[in-house]
Design a protein around this motif. Structure first.
Motif, PDB file in Angstrom:
ATOM      1  N   ASN A 115      85.012  12.932 -16.174  1.00 31.84           N
ATOM      2  CA  ASN A 115      83.686  13.724 -15.848  1.00 31.84           C
ATOM      3  C   ASN A 115      83.928  15.098 -15.715  1.00 31.84           C
ATOM      4  O   ASN A 115      83.035  15.981 -16.185  1.00 31.84           O
ATOM      5  N   ASN A 129      83.922  16.312 -19.307  1.00 29.63           N
ATOM      6  CA  ASN A 129      82.679  16.089 -19.933  1.00 29.63           C
ATOM      7  C   ASN A 129      81.390  16.810 -19.367  1.00 29.63           C
ATOM      8  O   ASN A 129      80.652  17.310 -20.357  1.00 29.63           O
ATOM      9  N   SER A 130      81.423  17.242 -18.290  1.00 28.92           N
ATOM     10  CA  SER A 130      80.633  18.268 -17.751  1.00 28.92           C
ATOM     11  C   SER A 130      80.733  19.381 -18.369  1.00 28.92           C
ATOM     12  O   SER A 130      79.731  20.207 -18.713  1.00 28.92           O
ATOM     13  N   LYS A 148      79.281  19.494 -21.710  1.00 29.30           N
ATOM     14  CA  LYS A 148      77.752  19.397 -21.844  1.00 29.30           C
ATOM     15  C   LYS A 148      77.412  20.532 -21.274  1.00 29.30           C
ATOM     16  O   LYS A 148      76.271  21.329 -22.144  1.00 29.30           O
ATOM     17  N   ALA A 183      82.308  14.624 -26.498  1.00 28.42           N
ATOM     18  CA  ALA A 183      82.708  13.680 -25.129  1.00 28.42           C
ATOM     19  C   ALA A 183      83.734  12.775 -25.142  1.00 28.42           C
ATOM     20  O   ALA A 183      84.306  12.362 -26.286  1.00 28.42           O
ATOM     21  N   VAL A 217      84.919   9.140 -24.209  1.00 34.05           N
ATOM     22  CA  VAL A 217      84.522   7.849 -23.884  1.00 34.05           C
ATOM     23  C   VAL A 217      85.676   7.304 -23.035  1.00 34.05           C
ATOM     24  O   VAL A 217      86.596   7.392 -23.260  1.00 34.05           O
ATOM     25  N   SER A 227      81.236  13.744 -30.608  1.00 28.15           N
ATOM     26  CA  SER A 227      80.103  13.146 -31.069  1.00 28.15           C
ATOM     27  C   SER A 227      79.178  13.643 -29.683  1.00 28.15           C
ATOM     28  O   SER A 227      79.647  13.353 -28.716  1.00 28.15           O
ATOM     29  N   ASP A 228      77.765  13.459 -29.744  1.00 27.45           N
ATOM     30  CA  ASP A 228      76.903  13.657 -29.000  1.00 27.45           C
ATOM     31  C   ASP A 228      76.554  12.465 -28.597  1.00 27.45           C
ATOM     32  O   ASP A 228      75.667  12.169 -27.441  1.00 27.45           O
ATOM     33  N   LYS A 229      76.834  11.437 -29.116  1.00 26.48           N
ATOM     34  CA  LYS A 229      76.322  10.001 -28.912  1.00 26.48           C
ATOM     35  C   LYS A 229      77.212   9.578 -27.515  1.00 26.48           C
ATOM     36  O   LYS A 229      78.349   9.609 -27.597  1.00 26.48           O
ATOM     37  N   THR A 230      76.627   8.821 -26.697  1.00 30.70           N
ATOM     38  CA  THR A 230      77.333   8.565 -25.209  1.00 30.70           C
ATOM     39  C   THR A 230      77.999   7.276 -25.569  1.00 30.70           C
ATOM     40  O   THR A 230      78.842   6.967 -25.043  1.00 30.70           O
ATOM     41  N   THR A 231      77.410   6.521 -26.561  1.00 29.83           N
ATOM     42  CA  THR A 231      78.059   4.954 -26.702  1.00 29.83           C
ATOM     43  C   THR A 231      78.132   4.928 -28.200  1.00 29.83           C
ATOM     44  O   THR A 231      77.089   4.989 -28.819  1.00 29.83           O
TER      45      THR A 231
END
Ligand SMILES: *Cc1c(COP(=O)(O)O)cnc(C)c1O
Length: 429
Positions: A335, A338-339, A342, A349, A351, A362-366
């Motif tokens: 976290n 990632n913060s 962001k 990110a 995962v 990637s900006d995709k979170t999943t």
């Protein structure tokens, strides 16, 4: 950073081993420089031959869930080593490790120890075929199951395809019975079953695919898999070599509360020594020799030194709260990183699940299937170098995941998070 001793050792190793290594991902092909030759490990740290110290997030690609040289593991190895290393006869230690596992695992009645994850999967596939009397197997694009011939396949073009051999030396007829479909795709699964269900021995999946990035599956997809296998008498094979004893004691099966028919284990199970295993309920395991017709054997299987490492390690892992604590420390680090990414607007990110994380640019979170991975690994290459310079070691490929151990304390992870942030600022700056 001084790397000259590693460079010299690498030069020498090139004379002895293909690519200078005994397993390809160690070769630093995807990142800069010669591979670091590691001299020793203690707790969350490793030291290379140039005396550089690193916080280690590779953890031997997973086995060291207690960090390097954990005192109980070290001591149990040393104590049992004094009695000899292998006898070709059963030992008490095999019973002890099996009891630790089976008494806590509702999915298997019996287990067979082997010496690697690959061997466990290979034997489990043979068992699935021998038990069902069927030949075809179904696997998912983006899942790795060791270097088992019949599983070294790529998908062809199309939703459901028979595999194309992905390695020289694996004849097409060896993979002709392997069906490949994308991960997390119910439509492809239903199509595959409509065509092949009556010929399928098993469906094999990494329930937490973590060898090609971290491609987390929806629980509903895993449940669908369980249902469709049950409906067609096809065995569901969870390859838990990486997720077993990692996300929960009984692996992803416990984490998602979904029961497989056959399971393979490896990595953590041997406490850093070479152990793999496969297990199932009695009605399936009674097909294995000498009880049944499916042959499988091993000169060094269940050897007492490896068993003693596994016993000590899994004893610690089985303590109440062990996995919650692992996950919490990992979350805090992830976290925090990632913060930062962001806030700064970086296309980045981590995962995560349990104590596993994956560096995804990637900006995709999943990201749930192999085709969604951005294959441009230039940013990873830069980050890998920036992390090494800040004394943080991650596996030398953007497709590998990182691991957090029991001895990666909150303080160490706070420091690591800061180094990650600084490294990201350099890469994106
Ligand atoms: C590591 C791994 C294997 C192979 O295990 P080895 O001990 O390297 O042979 C198989 N399946 C999965 C899911 C793995 O992570």
């Amino acid at each position: 950073m001084k790397r000259s001793n590693s460079e010299k050792l690498y030069e020498k190793a090139l004379n002895y081993f293909p690519g200078g290594v005994n397993s390809p991902v160690r070769a630093f092909k995807a990142v800069e420089g010669a591979p670091l030759f590691i001299k020793k490990g203690k707790g969350p740290y490793i030291w290379d031959e140039d005396e550089n110290q690193f916080i280690d997030f590779c953890c031997s690609f997973g086995p060291h869930i207690l960090g390097h040289n954990y005192p109980d593991v070290h001591q149990n190895i040393v104590d049992n080593l004094a009695n000899g290393t292998s006898f070709g006869a059963p030992t008490r230690l095999e019973n002890d490790l099996a009891e630790i596992i089976i008494s806590r695992n509702p999915y298997i009645d019996k287990i067979r120890f082997v010496s690697s994850g690959t061997e466990a999967v290979m034997s489990g596939i043979r068992l699935a075929r021998g038990y069902t009397g069927r030949n075809k197997i179904l696997k998912f694009e983006g899942c790795y199951h060791g270097h088992v011939d019949s599983l070294l396949v790529n998908a062809g073009s199309g939703l459901v395809t028979t595999g194309l051999s992905s390695s020289a030396g694996v004849p097409e007829n060896v993979v002709a019975d392997t069906i490949v479909i994308p991960l997390n795709d119910v439509e492809a699964l239903e199509t595959a079953f409509a065509t092949y269900a009556h010929e399928l021995a098993c469906v094999i999946i990494e329930p937490i695919p973590a060898n090609n990035g971290l491609l987390l599956q929806e629980r509903s997809f895993l449940l669908k898999l369980r249902e469709i296998c049950t409906a067609h008498n096809v065995l569901l094979f969870f390859d838990e070599v990486i997720s077993g004893f990692r996300v929960a004691f009984s692996g992803a099966a416990e984490y998602y509360d979904i029961a497989p028919d056959i399971v393979s284990y490896g990595k953590i199970i041997g406490g850093g020594l070479p152990v793999g295993a496969y297990g199932a309920k009695n009605h399936i395991m009674k097909s294995v020799s000498p009880d049944g017709p499916v042959y499988q054997a091993g000169t060094l299987s269940g050897n007492p030194v490896a068993m003693s490492a596994g016993i000590a390690q899994l004893t610690v892992c089985s303590r109440p709260g062990f996995y919650e604590d692992q996950e919490q420390r990992t979350q805090t680090m992830v976290n925090s990183i990632n913060s930062h990414a962001k806030e700064k607007g970086y296309n980045f990110a981590l995962v995560t699940i349990g104590s596993i994380f994956w560096i995804a640019f990637s900006d995709k979170t999943t990201i749930r299937s192999a085709s969604q991975i951005d294959t441009d690994m230039t940013p990873f290459k830069k980050l890998h170098k920036a992390l090494l310079e800040r004394n943080v070691y991650v596996g030398p490929s953007g497709y590998e995941v990182g691991f957090i151990s029991y001895v990666h304390t909150k303080e160490i992870l706070e420091n690591a998070a800061q180094q990650f942030k600084n490294a990201l600022d350099e890469v994106f700056g």
